[in-house]
Design an enzyme around this catalytic site. Structure first.
Site, PDB file in Angstrom:
ATOM      1  N   HIS A  74     -30.368 -41.027  -5.976  1.00  0.00           N
ATOM      2  CA  HIS A  74     -30.641 -42.161  -5.072  1.00  0.00           C
ATOM      3  C   HIS A  74     -31.449 -41.738  -3.835  1.00  0.00           C
ATOM      4  O   HIS A  74     -31.933 -42.577  -3.104  1.00  0.00           O
ATOM      5  CB  HIS A  74     -29.346 -42.903  -4.682  1.00  0.00           C
ATOM      6  N   GLY A 111     -27.168 -30.084  -6.327  1.00  0.00           N
ATOM      7  CA  GLY A 111     -27.265 -30.834  -5.063  1.00  0.00           C
ATOM      8  C   GLY A 111     -25.877 -31.212  -4.596  1.00  0.00           C
ATOM      9  O   GLY A 111     -25.638 -32.304  -4.112  1.00  0.00           O
ATOM     10  N   GLY A 112     -24.957 -30.263  -4.723  1.00  0.00           N
ATOM     11  CA  GLY A 112     -23.529 -30.536  -4.505  1.00  0.00           C
ATOM     12  C   GLY A 112     -23.072 -30.421  -3.066  1.00  0.00           C
ATOM     13  O   GLY A 112     -21.875 -30.376  -2.809  1.00  0.00           O
ATOM     14  N   ASP A 168     -27.146 -25.971  -4.076  1.00  0.00           N
ATOM     15  CA  ASP A 168     -27.819 -26.836  -3.087  1.00  0.00           C
ATOM     16  C   ASP A 168     -28.830 -25.944  -2.374  1.00  0.00           C
ATOM     17  O   ASP A 168     -29.012 -24.759  -2.744  1.00  0.00           O
ATOM     18  CB  ASP A 168     -26.799 -27.455  -2.095  1.00  0.00           C
TER      19      ASP A 168
HETATM   20  C1  LIG Z   1     -26.848 -37.408  -0.520  1.00  0.00           C
HETATM   21  S1  LIG Z   1     -26.515 -35.717  -0.605  1.00  0.00           S
HETATM   22  C2  LIG Z   1     -25.277 -35.689  -1.858  1.00  0.00           C
HETATM   23  C3  LIG Z   1     -24.494 -34.434  -1.815  1.00  0.00           C
HETATM   24  C4  LIG Z   1     -23.316 -34.357  -2.788  1.00  0.00           C
HETATM   25  N1  LIG Z   1     -23.732 -34.321  -4.173  1.00  0.00           N
HETATM   26  C5  LIG Z   1     -22.346 -35.474  -2.516  1.00  0.00           C
HETATM   27  O1  LIG Z   1     -22.161 -36.316  -3.374  1.00  0.00           O
HETATM   28  O2  LIG Z   1     -21.807 -35.530  -1.411  1.00  0.00           O
HETATM   29  C6  LIG Z   1     -27.919 -35.010  -1.436  1.00  0.00           C
HETATM   30  C7  LIG Z   1     -27.881 -33.502  -1.518  1.00  0.00           C
HETATM   31  O3  LIG Z   1     -29.082 -33.055  -2.147  1.00  0.00           O
HETATM   32  C8  LIG Z   1     -29.441 -31.827  -1.534  1.00  0.00           C
HETATM   33  N2  LIG Z   1     -30.863 -31.539  -1.769  1.00  0.00           N
HETATM   34  C9  LIG Z   1     -31.946 -32.166  -1.247  1.00  0.00           C
HETATM   35  N3  LIG Z   1     -33.068 -31.625  -1.703  1.00  0.00           N
HETATM   36  C10 LIG Z   1     -32.695 -30.622  -2.543  1.00  0.00           C
HETATM   37  C11 LIG Z   1     -33.423 -29.697  -3.354  1.00  0.00           C
HETATM   38  N4  LIG Z   1     -34.745 -29.705  -3.373  1.00  0.00           N
HETATM   39  N5  LIG Z   1     -32.727 -28.841  -4.103  1.00  0.00           N
HETATM   40  C12 LIG Z   1     -31.355 -28.828  -4.094  1.00  0.00           C
HETATM   41  N6  LIG Z   1     -30.620 -29.679  -3.352  1.00  0.00           N
HETATM   42  C13 LIG Z   1     -31.288 -30.564  -2.579  1.00  0.00           C
HETATM   43  C14 LIG Z   1     -29.132 -32.078  -0.083  1.00  0.00           C
HETATM   44  O4  LIG Z   1     -29.061 -30.882   0.659  1.00  0.00           O
HETATM   45  C15 LIG Z   1     -27.821 -32.828  -0.171  1.00  0.00           C
HETATM   46  O5  LIG Z   1     -26.720 -31.969  -0.130  1.00  0.00           O
END
Ligand SMILES: C[S@@+](CC[C@H](N)C(=O)[O-])C[C@H]1O[C@@H](n2cnc3c(N)ncnc32)[C@H](O)[C@@H]1O
Length: 375
Positions: free
Chosen positions: A312, A247-248, A272
């Protein structure tokens, strides 16, 4: 300090009893005199507490409920006009409202009203009546990652917060009455049955703004590698993947690692959702992999699986499922799980308001929360 009395404007006149020494110190203060980030955050906390003690109830109402929303409005309009970027491209010199109006195609009198509010809030500098200079802040708004914030707040967060009081009242003020697919965000966007991230998948422009905003969120905070030294991952390491950023987003954290250890780039993995990694900013050698973290982790036996501001976004059951999906991929005694999250302190008044405002944003957008260390 003597108690302030209201003046003829209805505001309190503080000057009569105010310590001249303190005033002198505040007026002479230069940002450059701060030695460390810790000292800076202590000063911000002291200044915020000071303001809260100093201001009357009316001044407090005005600051939070009138002045700050007017800043949001003024910034959004100026960003829509691309004011700060056009100003920078035009040489960045001091400009009158008339010159800025010409630069943006906005009516001078209209623009002046927004400029005035930004100047009175010290976001824009007023060098002479009706003449302005850019500040470090307005120049930061020219970058995609900070410039995304007025738009992100406007289109994603504010409508959700506007919907929230009624949603909570309708659901009997129960903390668990919101769900990932049926919460305030869904009411605000007139959607049902999909999470905010599903929604982003079909709203690419809004998603791009969110991703840029996430880069901005991390841009000025100390790097995760200053909290968790990268050398911890390099000791006793065997061949194979070093770091999987789950989820980067578009790769801002992986990029920090790559820049510190360019020779390890090919052993870094960014994961992601497909549309998000499509905009990845990390160096060529980093493995960019679309992956849904609600499915089993495909990269096995990495030295570390890193999740930053991921848990979160999800209620406990979903957060546990994300972690369960990592378990089979981890090598016992070798793989590490790195969680980079806001921690809510017991004595909350010693925290930054960011902790609590993000918690409320998580409530509205994802039915989730910032957690304490024990949660
Ligand atoms: C709050 S953001 C945090 C992103 C990053 N880790 C950062 O610290 O900036 C949450 C991330 O989770 C990803 N995400 C949401 N659902 C997901 C899924 N089912 N599988 C993979 N990534 C996902 C979103 O696209 C987003 O980039």
């Amino acid at each position: 300090m003597t108690k302030a009395t209201p003046n003829t404007n209805g505001d309190r006149g503080h000057s009569a009893g105010c310590s001249t020494d303190l005033l002198h110190l505040l007026n002479a203060f230069e940002n450059t005199s701060i030695d460390s980030e810790i000292e800076r955050s202590q000063l911000i906390s002291a200044a915020t507490t000071f303001l809260a003690r100093l201001q009357s109830p009316w001044e407090t109402i005005r600051r939070h409920l009138v002045d700050s929303p007017a800043v949001q409005l003024s910034l959004k309009v100026c960003m829509d006009l691309e004011l700060f970027r056009k100003w920078k491209d035009a040489g960045n010199g001091d400009k009158t409202a008339a010159e800025l109006a010409q630069l943006t195609g906005c009516d001078e009198e209209l623009l002046q009203r927004f400029l005035r509010h930004l100047a009175v809030e010290h976001l824009l500098a007023e060098v002479a009546p009706g003449t302005y200079a850019q500040t470090e802040f307005t120049l930061a708004m020219c970058t995609p990652h900070f410039g995304a914030w007025p738009q992100y707040m406007h289109e994603t967060v504010l409508d959700t917060w506007k919907a929230m009081p009624k949603v909570l009242a309708d659901r009997g003020y129960k903390n668990d009455s919101l769900t990932v697919i049926d919460g305030a965000f869904q009411v605000a966007t007139h959607t049902t049955g999909q999470s905010i991230f599903d929604y982003f998948a079909s709203h690419p422009g809004q998603a791009k703004t969110f991703n840029n905003a996430m880069t901005g969120y991390g841009a000025e905070r100390c790097s995760w590698l200053d909290i968790f030294p990268s050398t911890n991952l390099l000791e006793n390491v065997v061949e194979g993947p070093l770091l999987v950023d789950v989820g980067g987003s578009i790769g801002h954290d992986v990029e920090k690692f790559r820049k510190r250890h360019p020779d390890k780039a090919s052993r870094l993995v960014l994961q992601d959702l497909p549309a998000v990694v499509g905009d990845a900013i990390c160096g060529d050698q980093v493995q960019v992999m679309p992956h849904n973290f609600f499915e089993p982790q495909p990269v096995r036996h990495a030295r570390a699986y890193y999740l930053h501001s991921v848990l979160h976004d999800w209620p406990d059951a979903n957060a546990l499922q994300i972690l369960e999906n990592l378990k089979p991929a981890m090598k016992h005694g070798y793989s590490k799980l790195l969680l980079n999250e806001i921690v809510v302190l017991d004595k909350i008044s010693t925290s930054s308001p960011q902790v609590t405002s993000f918690d409320l944003a998580m409530m509205g957008l994802c039915a989730a929360q910032e957690r304490t260390e024990l949660m």
